[in-house]
Design an enzyme around this catalytic site. Structure first.
Site: not given
Ligand code: NAD
Length: 258
Positions: A158, A165
């Protein structure tokens, strides 16, 4: 019986790519509650998909919007103002990182990769919020973003999207604090893995999704509709006391240690 009724409300939904998109699940839930909708698409490739989905709610404007194009962002808000006169709800369901930044070592992230991911996935929320509040009525409004657990915990591959995020979640809190006096609520849903177009771009996504399903208290992954329903709740007066919140919709995965 109390029911969510959004007749008379207007929402701008950014991030529909196809029928699997979380933006569509949320837009559809808002539409079924009577909310008027406007959609955007990024790039001509996706225009047909979004036009077709939007037909479920006749009269919904469908506009091109790449968040890196100020001209397109201007066009979207001009059209929303013209067609809707006001905006009650903004749904930000947008994220992007280059393919090469979603695999391998995090330390290999380049400045360009970092800028791209954080500009599109986090800064855009700040910028779109700034534009949206100009159209929000005196009674206030609601802004919703989509995030993922990798903002707080390490999720292999990720990588830079975890940094994006983390920035996005910070922006949610900062904006919520700033816009509270204007009765504008800003929240995010932290969704568990759902096999969408973007999710499939993350190396090893399928294995990660099956790990989530096994470890989650509910023993499964969430559906797009469950994310859509939570989005409807957060954007509705039922959540009038909630702002700056990151709501996990992940079958409980985030609470687990071992
Ligand atoms: P998706 O591919 O359906 O949606 C992502 C959208 O971002 C697409 O519509 C794409 O066109 C748009 N986008 C990318 N770059 C853009 C740009 N420059 N300008 C405008 N739009 C742009 O995938 P999704 O999973 O529905 O993703 C929606 C949101 O949900 C994202 O923020 C994602 O990180 C988040 N999320 C997804 C999952 C999951 O497992 N699917 C889990 C948690 C959070």
């Amino acid at each position: 019986m109390r029911k969510i009724d959004l007749r008379g409300k207007h929402a701008l939904v950014l991030g529909v790519a196809n029928q699997r998109s979380l933006a569509w699940a949320i837009g559809d839930a808002l539409g079924e509650a009577g909310c008027k909708l406007a959609f955007t698409y990024q790039g001509e490739r996706l225009q047909k998909n979004v036009n077709k989905l939007a037909q479920k709610y006749p009269g919904s404007p469908v506009m091109a919007c790449d968040v890196t194009s100020e001209e397109q962002v201007d066009g979207v808000f001009a059209r929303v103002e013209k067609d809707f006169k006001k905006l009650d709800i903004l749904v930000h369901s947008i994220a992007f990182a280059r393919q090469e930044d979603l695999k391998g070592d995090y330390r290999d992230t380049t400045l360009e990769g970092w800028r791209t991911a954080l500009e599109i996935s986090a800064f855009s929320l700040v910028h779109l919020t700034n534009r949206a509040v100009e159209l929000m009525p005196r009674e206030g409004g609601s802004i919703l973003a989509l995030t993922y657990l990798a903002s707080q915990k390490v999720v292999p591959n990720y990588n830079v999207m975890g940094s994006a995020k983390a920035a996005l979640e910070h922006a949610v809190r900062q904006l919520a604090a700033e816009l509270g006096p204007e009765k504008i609520r800003v929240n995010a849903i932290s969704a568990g893995p759902v096999p969408t177009l973007s999710a499939r771009g993350i190396s090893g996504f399928t294995g990660m999704a099956s790990h989530h399903a096994k470890a989650a208290p509910l023993g499964r992954n969430v559906s797009p509709q469950e994310v859509g329903d939570a989005g409807l709740f957060l954007c509705s007066p039922m959540a009038s006391g909630i702002t700056g919140e990151i709501l996990f919709v992940d079958a409980g995965y985030n609470i687990m240690g071992v």
